[in-house]
Write an enzyme that holds these catalytic residues in place. Structure first.
Site, mmCIF file in Angstrom:
data_model
loop_
_atom_site.group_PDB
_atom_site.id
_atom_site.type_symbol
_atom_site.label_atom_id
_atom_site.label_comp_id
_atom_site.label_asym_id
_atom_site.label_seq_id
_atom_site.Cartn_x
_atom_site.Cartn_y
_atom_site.Cartn_z
ATOM 1 N N LYS A 110 0.863 -1.339 -0.066
ATOM 2 C CA LYS A 110 -0.119 0.449 -0.281
ATOM 3 C C LYS A 110 1.057 1.487 -0.215
ATOM 4 O O LYS A 110 1.132 2.044 1.349
ATOM 5 C CB LYS A 110 -0.634 -0.226 1.146
ATOM 6 C CG LYS A 110 -2.488 0.494 0.601
ATOM 7 C CD LYS A 110 -2.620 2.370 0.446
ATOM 8 C CE LYS A 110 -1.936 2.458 1.870
ATOM 9 N NZ LYS A 110 -1.954 4.154 1.378
ATOM 10 N N GLU A 147 9.795 1.425 11.720
ATOM 11 C CA GLU A 147 10.270 2.531 10.627
ATOM 12 C C GLU A 147 9.601 4.054 10.712
ATOM 13 O O GLU A 147 8.733 4.199 9.953
ATOM 14 C CB GLU A 147 11.105 2.775 9.934
ATOM 15 C CG GLU A 147 11.986 0.834 9.692
ATOM 16 C CD GLU A 147 12.737 0.843 8.152
ATOM 17 O OE1 GLU A 147 13.200 0.003 8.131
ATOM 18 O OE2 GLU A 147 12.937 1.982 7.022
ATOM 19 N N CYS A 159 13.312 10.839 7.222
ATOM 20 C CA CYS A 159 13.185 10.744 8.558
ATOM 21 C C CYS A 159 14.456 11.578 9.168
ATOM 22 O O CYS A 159 14.883 11.530 10.678
ATOM 23 C CB CYS A 159 12.455 9.156 8.371
ATOM 24 S SG CYS A 159 13.684 8.041 8.288
ATOM 25 N N GLU A 190 8.562 17.116 15.745
ATOM 26 C CA GLU A 190 9.212 16.380 14.407
ATOM 27 C C GLU A 190 7.989 17.575 12.972
ATOM 28 O O GLU A 190 6.803 17.101 13.538
ATOM 29 C CB GLU A 190 9.166 15.500 13.970
ATOM 30 C CG GLU A 190 9.542 14.722 12.449
ATOM 31 C CD GLU A 190 9.309 13.290 11.794
ATOM 32 O OE1 GLU A 190 7.573 12.987 12.093
ATOM 33 O OE2 GLU A 190 10.102 12.642 11.034
HETATM 34 P P1 NAD Z 1 1.992 8.331 7.034
HETATM 35 O O1 NAD Z 1 2.244 7.664 8.135
HETATM 36 O O2 NAD Z 1 0.812 9.858 6.827
HETATM 37 O O3 NAD Z 1 1.561 7.154 6.040
HETATM 38 C C1 NAD Z 1 2.205 6.725 5.565
HETATM 39 C C2 NAD Z 1 1.281 5.717 5.176
HETATM 40 O O4 NAD Z 1 0.483 5.023 6.207
HETATM 41 C C3 NAD Z 1 0.989 5.866 4.119
HETATM 42 O O5 NAD Z 1 0.885 4.442 2.616
HETATM 43 C C4 NAD Z 1 -0.632 5.623 4.661
HETATM 44 O O6 NAD Z 1 -2.071 5.664 3.909
HETATM 45 C C5 NAD Z 1 -0.642 5.032 6.004
HETATM 46 N N1 NAD Z 1 -1.812 5.178 6.556
HETATM 47 C C6 NAD Z 1 -1.840 5.913 6.921
HETATM 48 N N2 NAD Z 1 -2.818 5.485 8.223
HETATM 49 C C7 NAD Z 1 -3.146 4.509 8.784
HETATM 50 C C8 NAD Z 1 -3.570 3.677 9.183
HETATM 51 N N3 NAD Z 1 -4.211 3.840 10.226
HETATM 52 N N4 NAD Z 1 -3.383 1.961 8.930
HETATM 53 C C9 NAD Z 1 -2.765 2.173 7.521
HETATM 54 N N5 NAD Z 1 -1.771 2.502 7.097
HETATM 55 C C10 NAD Z 1 -2.288 3.582 7.235
HETATM 56 O O7 NAD Z 1 3.552 9.329 6.777
HETATM 57 P P2 NAD Z 1 3.932 10.171 5.949
HETATM 58 O O8 NAD Z 1 3.255 11.518 6.105
HETATM 59 O O9 NAD Z 1 3.706 9.132 4.595
HETATM 60 O O10 NAD Z 1 5.982 10.264 6.025
HETATM 61 C C11 NAD Z 1 5.951 10.920 7.085
HETATM 62 C C12 NAD Z 1 6.406 10.035 8.035
HETATM 63 O O11 NAD Z 1 6.887 8.948 7.971
HETATM 64 C C13 NAD Z 1 7.697 11.361 9.141
HETATM 65 O O12 NAD Z 1 7.079 10.982 9.998
HETATM 66 C C14 NAD Z 1 8.862 10.579 8.710
HETATM 67 O O13 NAD Z 1 9.248 11.134 9.612
HETATM 68 C C15 NAD Z 1 8.125 9.470 8.614
HETATM 69 N N6 NAD Z 1 9.274 8.285 8.206
HETATM 70 C C16 NAD Z 1 10.175 7.551 8.166
HETATM 71 C C17 NAD Z 1 11.373 6.919 8.498
HETATM 72 C C18 NAD Z 1 11.880 5.672 8.512
HETATM 73 O O14 NAD Z 1 12.681 4.548 8.042
HETATM 74 N N7 NAD Z 1 12.015 5.539 10.831
HETATM 75 C C19 NAD Z 1 11.603 6.393 6.540
HETATM 76 C C20 NAD Z 1 10.561 7.416 6.653
HETATM 77 C C21 NAD Z 1 9.842 8.594 6.443
HETATM 78 O O1 6OD Z 2 18.691 4.014 3.974
HETATM 79 C C1 6OD Z 2 17.485 3.513 3.776
HETATM 80 O O2 6OD Z 2 17.466 2.022 3.822
HETATM 81 C C2 6OD Z 2 16.353 3.746 4.671
HETATM 82 N N1 6OD Z 2 15.017 3.776 5.182
HETATM 83 C C3 6OD Z 2 16.158 5.422 4.968
HETATM 84 C C4 6OD Z 2 14.487 5.745 5.663
HETATM 85 C C5 6OD Z 2 14.740 7.314 4.890
HETATM 86 C C6 6OD Z 2 13.591 8.058 5.581
HETATM 87 O O3 6OD Z 2 13.105 8.754 5.005
#
Ligand code: NAD
Ligand code: 6OD
Length: 484
Positions: A176, A252, A286, A388
């Site tokens: 998804k 993550e 992130c 954040e």
């Molecule tokens: P988000 O959590 O809003 O959405 C991520 C995904 O989850 C989307 O596909 C969304 O449709 C889905 N989703 C939302 N609610 C859901 C639910 N209740 N059940 C199932 N699926 C659901 O995140 P975003 O805004 O797309 O991304 C930004 C965030 O992601 C930031 O907080 C960022 O730090 C984090 N992020 C973390 C990492 C990491 O590796 N730690 C990497 C990239 C992004």
């Molecule tokens: O480099 C990766 O494997 C990884 N998971 C990066 C995540 C970046 C977050 O935005």
């Protein structure tokens, strides 16, 4: 108008409703995306289950690995299509998508194709009181159907980071992708077909989270595990949903990452590194540093030099090869980031640079740009220092002693990444080992080796992926004990 469809059992499938895919650089419509309802999600999971039981789960490791290399070849063969689709969906600069996102997608498949062939398994010779002893050894078994839910910031990179090890271990997947960035996951479906991946092994359902495809997927009883990248709050919601059926999760999540710059750093290298760590992908990684702590003797010079660098970053059309800063992903996300720009002023910040919206005088004014922004002068308790923001913004604070910097860096509910900048290697090791995070970089940032553990502590996640850690999540170990 172009349509982006679900992909179920090797077929592109339309759903009952559509939603728009918007180009964040100018606000124009790229495509209409078809949303999967509960019935389509069920069809996708059933297709994945059938493909797991009849085909993919039965293939030998070598055959799966060969297939993963073919997928990587096919991504490389369509390099320009993937770059164009990622740039249109995210607004990220074409130079960045070309050097980071698309090469990493191919690398993700190659690394796990090679690893699954070479990963060792544990075995122990066990003493028994009668002296006959026993032999213990573990074998890997796939989990079955894995649900993969991903965000919009590095769409293809983060999706393939999970699809590749899941397939390598013999699972089938239902993915998804983010509703903001559906294109490259869908292109990957074409690649899967071209690469001879059996129908049902890779399925895509498009849609949103709550009461839509994301939630339907996590609720599905036939999904054996859920791996998710996104916001911490979404992680909480998913955890509640999967609790009912005790599915394993890998999360993550978000971060509020710190960078610590010591006075003995290589100054130019540190400023350059921090500039990347704050502004890469318009701050939407992130791992980005939103809190920068700089030792007092170099504080003023550091702030001034970073300001000059930030102001010289070229903001513009993502399709221009020289662009370094693109737009934010969407109008609501820009509103969120601008609300923090306003809050920073209310909380008493000094605006070193930025804090507003740029004007281009052309079509880009319909896009979701904000200025790269640097603040100083906030209390450590300020919301802008604690929460954040996920935009091109940081707060820089001075420190005197090493302990003080460590304590400020660790004063957060998150714990994803940190970076330390010093030429004193002893100090580098010492401080790095005190960071309460999953990943610490010393004199670098976002330098990746895909065999290393990746993940966060606290609100930043659960579990580790990368290398053998991914294999451990995407498989079950069956320990076999043989009486000798
Ligand atoms: P988000 O959590 O809003 O959405 C991520 C995904 O989850 C989307 O596909 C969304 O449709 C889905 N989703 C939302 N609610 C859901 C639910 N209740 N059940 C199932 N699926 C659901 O995140 P975003 O805004 O797309 O991304 C930004 C965030 O992601 C930031 O907080 C960022 O730090 C984090 N992020 C973390 C990492 C990491 O590796 N730690 C990497 C990239 C992004
Ligand atoms: O480099 C990766 O494997 C990884 N998971 C990066 C995540 C970046 C977050 O935005």
């Amino acid at each position: 108008m172009k349509s982006i469809l679900n992909f179920i059992n090797g077929q592109f499938v339309r759903g009952p409703r559509e939603f728009p895919d918007i180009n964040p650089a100018d606000g124009t419509l790229i495509a209409q995306v078809t949303e999967a309802d509960r019935d389509l999600v069920d069809q996708a999971v059933r297709a994945a289950r059938k493909a797991f039981e009849l085909e993919w789960g039965r293939l030998g490791t070598r055959e799966r690995a060969t297939c993963l290399h073919r997928i990587a070849d096919a991504i490389e063969a369509r390099f320009d299509c993937f770059v164009a689709a990622e740039v249109a969906d995210t607004g990220k600069p074409i130079a960045l998508a070309s050097r980071l996102d698309v090469p990493r997608a191919a690398a993700n498949f190659r690394v796990f194709a090679d690893l699954i062939k070479t990963a060792p398994l544990e075995s122990f010779q066990t003493d028994t009181p009668d002296g006959r002893n026993a032999l213990n050894y573990a074998v890997r078994k796939p989990l079955g159907v894995v649900g993969i839910i991903t965000p919009w910031n590095l769409p293809l990179l983060l999706l393939t980071w999970k699809v590749a090890p899941a397939l390598a271990c013999g699972n089938t997947v239902v993915v998804k992708p983010s509703e903001e960035t559906p294109a490259t996951a869908t292109l990957l479906a074409e690649v899967m077909k071209e690469s001879g991946v059996p129908d049902g092994v890779y399925n895509i359902i498009h849609g949103f989270g709550t009461n839509s495809a994301g939630e339907f997927l996590t609720q599905h009883p036939e999904v054996n595990a859920v791996t998710f990248t996104g916001e911490s709050q979404t992680g909480t919601a998913i955890m509640k949903t999967v609790a009912a059926s005790v599915k394993p999760v890998s999360f993550e999540l978000g971060g509020k990452n710190a960078a610590i710059v010591f006075a003995d750093c290589d100054f130019d290298e540190a400023v350059s590194g921090i500039c990347d760590a704050v502004f890469l992908n318009t701050g939407q990684v992130c791992l980005c540093a939103e809190r920068v702590y700089v030792q007092r003797p170099i504080f003023d010079r550091f702030v001034e030099t970073l300001k000059n660098k930030a102001e010289s970053l070229r903001m513009g059309s993502p399709m221009d090869q020289s662009t370094q800063i693109g737009p934010l992903i969407s109008k609501p996300h820009r509103e969120k980031v601008l609300s923090y720009y306003k809050l920073a002023r209310e909380e008493g910040a000094t605006v070193v640079t930025g804090g507003g919206v740029p004007e281009f005088g052309n079509a880009l004014d319909g896009g979701f740009y904000v200025q790269p922004t640097i603040y100083t002068g906030l209390l450590e308790s300020a919301r802008c220092v604690k929460e954040e923001i996920f935009g091109p913004v940081c707060h820089i604070a001075p420190f005197d002693e090493e302990e003080e910097a460590v304590s400020m860096a660790n004063d957060t509910k998150y714990g994803l990444a940190a970076s330390i900048w010093t030429t004193n290697l002893k100090r580098g090791h010492r401080v790095a080992q005190q960071m309460n995070v999953g990943i610490t970089w010393v004199n670098c940032w976002f330098l990746r080796d895909l065999r290393t553990p990746f993940g966060g502590v606290g609100l930043s996640g659960i579990g580790r992926e990368g290398g053998v850690h991914s294999l451990n999540f995407y498989s079950e170990l069956n320990n076999i004990c043989i009486r000798l």
